[in-house]
Scaffold this motif. Structure first.
Motif, PDB file in Angstrom:
ATOM      1  N   ASP A  29      44.407  -5.270  87.078  1.00  0.00           N
ATOM      2  CA  ASP A  29      44.646  -6.442  87.912  1.00  0.00           C
ATOM      3  C   ASP A  29      44.202  -7.698  87.159  1.00  0.00           C
ATOM      4  OD1 ASP A  29      44.816  -8.428  89.776  1.00  0.00           O
ATOM      5  OD2 ASP A  29      43.543  -7.462  91.276  1.00  0.00           O
ATOM      6  N   PRO A  30      45.118  -8.592  86.787  1.00  0.00           N
ATOM      7  CA  PRO A  30      44.753  -9.788  86.008  1.00  0.00           C
ATOM      8  C   PRO A  30      43.690 -10.645  86.681  1.00  0.00           C
ATOM      9  CG  PRO A  30      47.133  -9.512  86.078  1.00  0.00           C
ATOM     10  CD  PRO A  30      46.571  -8.541  87.047  1.00  0.00           C
ATOM     11  N   GLU A  31      43.744 -10.735  88.010  1.00  0.00           N
ATOM     12  CA  GLU A  31      42.762 -11.557  88.723  1.00  0.00           C
ATOM     13  C   GLU A  31      41.350 -11.015  88.542  1.00  0.00           C
ATOM     14  OE1 GLU A  31      43.093 -14.431  90.275  1.00  0.00           O
ATOM     15  OE2 GLU A  31      45.185 -14.479  89.655  1.00  0.00           O
ATOM     16  N   ALA A  32      41.210  -9.704  88.667  1.00  0.00           N
ATOM     17  CA  ALA A  32      39.893  -9.082  88.485  1.00  0.00           C
ATOM     18  C   ALA A  32      39.417  -9.217  87.046  1.00  0.00           C
ATOM     19  CB  ALA A  32      39.951  -7.612  88.895  1.00  0.00           C
ATOM     20  N   SER A  33      40.331  -9.011  86.094  1.00  0.00           N
ATOM     21  CA  SER A  33      39.968  -9.088  84.679  1.00  0.00           C
ATOM     22  C   SER A  33      39.495 -10.483  84.284  1.00  0.00           C
ATOM     23  CB  SER A  33      41.170  -8.667  83.830  1.00  0.00           C
ATOM     24  OG  SER A  33      40.851  -8.683  82.467  1.00  0.00           O
ATOM     25  N   ARG A  34      40.121 -11.511  84.849  1.00  0.00           N
ATOM     26  CA  ARG A  34      39.758 -12.891  84.493  1.00  0.00           C
ATOM     27  C   ARG A  34      38.370 -13.300  84.992  1.00  0.00           C
ATOM     28  NH1 ARG A  34      45.467 -14.185  84.837  1.00  0.00           N
ATOM     29  NH2 ARG A  34      45.331 -14.437  87.105  1.00  0.00           N
ATOM     30  N   ARG A  35      37.801 -12.505  85.864  1.00  0.00           N
ATOM     31  CA  ARG A  35      36.449 -12.815  86.367  1.00  0.00           C
ATOM     32  C   ARG A  35      35.372 -12.418  85.372  1.00  0.00           C
ATOM     33  NH1 ARG A  35      36.390 -10.088  92.145  1.00  0.00           N
ATOM     34  NH2 ARG A  35      34.235 -10.889  92.146  1.00  0.00           N
ATOM     35  N   VAL A  36      35.777 -11.834  84.256  1.00  0.00           N
ATOM     36  CA  VAL A  36      34.836 -11.436  83.201  1.00  0.00           C
ATOM     37  C   VAL A  36      35.097 -12.295  81.970  1.00  0.00           C
ATOM     38  CG1 VAL A  36      34.034  -9.536  81.753  1.00  0.00           C
ATOM     39  CG2 VAL A  36      34.816  -9.079  84.092  1.00  0.00           C
ATOM     40  N   ALA A  37      34.049 -12.769  81.330  1.00  0.00           N
ATOM     41  CA  ALA A  37      34.186 -13.610  80.140  1.00  0.00           C
ATOM     42  C   ALA A  37      34.982 -12.882  79.060  1.00  0.00           C
ATOM     43  CB  ALA A  37      32.809 -13.991  79.605  1.00  0.00           C
ATOM     44  N   GLU A  38      35.786 -13.647  78.307  1.00  0.00           N
ATOM     45  CA  GLU A  38      36.654 -13.068  77.291  1.00  0.00           C
ATOM     46  C   GLU A  38      35.858 -12.260  76.272  1.00  0.00           C
ATOM     47  OE1 GLU A  38      39.822 -11.913  75.064  1.00  0.00           O
ATOM     48  OE2 GLU A  38      39.814 -12.792  77.075  1.00  0.00           O
ATOM     49  N   LYS A  39      34.724 -12.773  75.850  1.00  0.00           N
ATOM     50  CA  LYS A  39      33.903 -12.068  74.858  1.00  0.00           C
ATOM     51  C   LYS A  39      33.450 -10.719  75.398  1.00  0.00           C
ATOM     52  CE  LYS A  39      29.756 -12.581  71.992  1.00  0.00           C
ATOM     53  NZ  LYS A  39      28.625 -13.484  71.626  1.00  0.00           N
ATOM     54  N   THR A  40      33.060 -10.680  76.670  1.00  0.00           N
ATOM     55  CA  THR A  40      32.617  -9.430  77.289  1.00  0.00           C
ATOM     56  C   THR A  40      33.787  -8.461  77.447  1.00  0.00           C
ATOM     57  OG1 THR A  40      30.893 -10.617  78.491  1.00  0.00           O
ATOM     58  CG2 THR A  40      31.473  -8.420  79.297  1.00  0.00           C
ATOM     59  N   ARG A  41      34.948  -9.007  77.828  1.00  0.00           N
ATOM     60  CA  ARG A  41      36.133  -8.146  77.964  1.00  0.00           C
ATOM     61  C   ARG A  41      36.447  -7.448  76.646  1.00  0.00           C
ATOM     62  NH1 ARG A  41      38.765 -12.347  80.859  1.00  0.00           N
ATOM     63  NH2 ARG A  41      40.221 -12.699  79.130  1.00  0.00           N
ATOM     64  N   ARG A  42      36.363  -8.213  75.560  1.00  0.00           N
ATOM     65  CA  ARG A  42      36.660  -7.615  74.247  1.00  0.00           C
ATOM     66  C   ARG A  42      35.655  -6.531  73.902  1.00  0.00           C
ATOM     67  NH1 ARG A  42      37.823 -13.047  72.477  1.00  0.00           N
ATOM     68  NH2 ARG A  42      35.767 -13.139  71.481  1.00  0.00           N
ATOM     69  N   ARG A  43      34.369  -6.772  74.190  1.00  0.00           N
ATOM     70  CA  ARG A  43      33.331  -5.756  73.923  1.00  0.00           C
ATOM     71  C   ARG A  43      33.593  -4.488  74.721  1.00  0.00           C
ATOM     72  NH1 ARG A  43      27.874  -7.239  75.679  1.00  0.00           N
ATOM     73  NH2 ARG A  43      27.283  -5.296  74.658  1.00  0.00           N
ATOM     74  N   VAL A  44      33.911  -4.671  76.008  1.00  0.00           N
ATOM     75  CA  VAL A  44      34.137  -3.515  76.882  1.00  0.00           C
ATOM     76  C   VAL A  44      35.351  -2.707  76.416  1.00  0.00           C
ATOM     77  CG1 VAL A  44      34.797  -2.815  79.208  1.00  0.00           C
ATOM     78  CG2 VAL A  44      33.011  -4.539  78.884  1.00  0.00           C
ATOM     79  N   ARG A  45      36.431  -3.401  76.118  1.00  0.00           N
ATOM     80  CA  ARG A  45      37.647  -2.689  75.728  1.00  0.00           C
ATOM     81  C   ARG A  45      37.508  -2.012  74.370  1.00  0.00           C
ATOM     82  NH1 ARG A  45      41.958  -7.141  78.199  1.00  0.00           N
ATOM     83  NH2 ARG A  45      41.464  -6.664  80.389  1.00  0.00           N
TER      84      ARG A  45
END
Length: 345
Positions: A29-45
């Motif tokens: 869900d793009p809306e849920a994903s955007r609630r996380v900072a880009e740097k953190t998203r990259r680390r998680v993925r």
């Protein structure tokens, strides 16, 4: 973790993050994903990829009402050309970020009403978001599908258009018209058709109608050879009969065309020197036989893309519609003109 699949909690523990942050970062869900900072998203993925994490689509479906899964119901899996179509659908489903569940009917059309209804029910029980069904075009098929699915999933078809359902089909009549016209341009006048009776409103008859239209356009005499003639007569005997009456044959499918070519060869007749031959399906065996088979090619990838586009429109609550795609004639040696060599499907 041994052999078990890693979970969101495992990833959160590895990164020192809370469960909800990792869940949002991996959400489709793009809306849920955007609630996380880009740097953190990259680390998680990156960590998820490193740990070979795969999402639990059923658990996601319980939380969001969607599983990201498309059901595909088909038949004729033992034929090469139809399976190329299913393969392209699976590739397209994956490119669009979905997973696919495939059910294959053992039998065809009107013979498998109970089996098809059961398979639809089983796919629906997995929480699929949509259902792509290979339609045969038999009378009452649309009503049967609507009765089996109800309002539990979105439905689009491929193969044959059905009244009231979104679907994508190929203009078989146009393809066989083009194939017959090509032979006429090469100088053939005695051209036969091997396939379903064009005067009947049955599956496959549109191919013969395309052939018939081209023959009548040029004032030529159409002649159909029933496809069941081939098992009932020795190939050599039948091939001599065909060569005496025709200089070219348009066949309902590549396997029939390849059988004709073999029979002609066994009877000491040449393709295309004595009889030119055209098939349908653009299968790999036809492309690599000698002489390579001229064939009416189905646009498998375009069909798959159109089917998924129709599914997307249904998700937006747009009305059902039909898409009709044009096949193309792949010209090779079996019709007596230079073509595209061993180009496959």
């Amino acid at each position: 973790m041994g052999d078990r699949q890693p979970t969101i909690r495992d990833i959160a523990k590895e990164l020192g993050l809370c469960y909800s942050t990792v869940s949002r970062a991996l959400s489709s869900d793009p809306e849920a994903s955007r609630r996380v900072a880009e740097k953190t998203r990259r680390r998680v993925r990156h960590k998820a990829e490193e740990m070979h994490y795969r999402p639990n689509v059923l658990a996601q479906g319980m939380a969001t009402g969607r599983t990201g899964t498309i059901g595909v119901l088909t038949y004729r899996s033992h034929w090469e050309a139809p399976w190329h179509q299913v393969d392209q659908i699976l590739r397209t489903v994956e490119r669009r970020g979905y997973q696919a569940l495939v059910a294959i009917s053992r039998r065809r059309r009107w013979m498998c009403l109970h089996e098809r209804a059961l398979q639809i029910s089983q796919l629906l029980s997995r929480g699929i978001d949509g259902l792509l069904i290979e339609a045969s075009g038999w009378e009452g098929e649309a009503e049967h599908i609507r009765g089996a699915v109800g309002d539990r999933a979105l439905v689009a078809t491929f193969g044959h258009p059905l009244q009231g359902l979104s679907g994508v089909a190929v203009d078989e009549s146009g393809g066989f018209f083009e194939a017959t016209e090509h032979l006429i341009r090469l100088g053939h006048r005695r051209i036969g058709f091997i396939g379903t009776d064009w005067s009947r409103a049955v599956v496959g008859s549109s191919k013969g109608r395309g052939y018939l239209r081209a023959m009548r356009k040029h004032g030529l005499h159409p002649r159909r050879i029933p496809r069941k003639s081939f098992p009932s007569k020795p190939p050599q005997d039948l091939s001599h009969e065909l060569a005496a009456e025709f200089t070219a044959l348009v066949c309902r499918c590549d396997p029939t065309a390849m059988g004709v070519c073999r029979g002609l060869g066994e009877a000491g007749l040449g393709v295309p020197e004595d009889v030119a031959v055209v098939g349908r399906g653009n299968t790999r065996p036809g492309a690599f036989m000698t002489p390579a088979l001229t064939s009416v090619a189905t646009p498998f990838k375009a069909v798959a893309e159109a089917a998924m586009e129709l599914m997307a429109e249904l998700q937006e609550q747009r009305p059902p519609r039909h898409v009709l795609l044009e096949p193309r004639l792949v010209v090779r040696e079996s019709c007596g003109s230079k073509g595209g060599g061993s180009e496959g499907p």
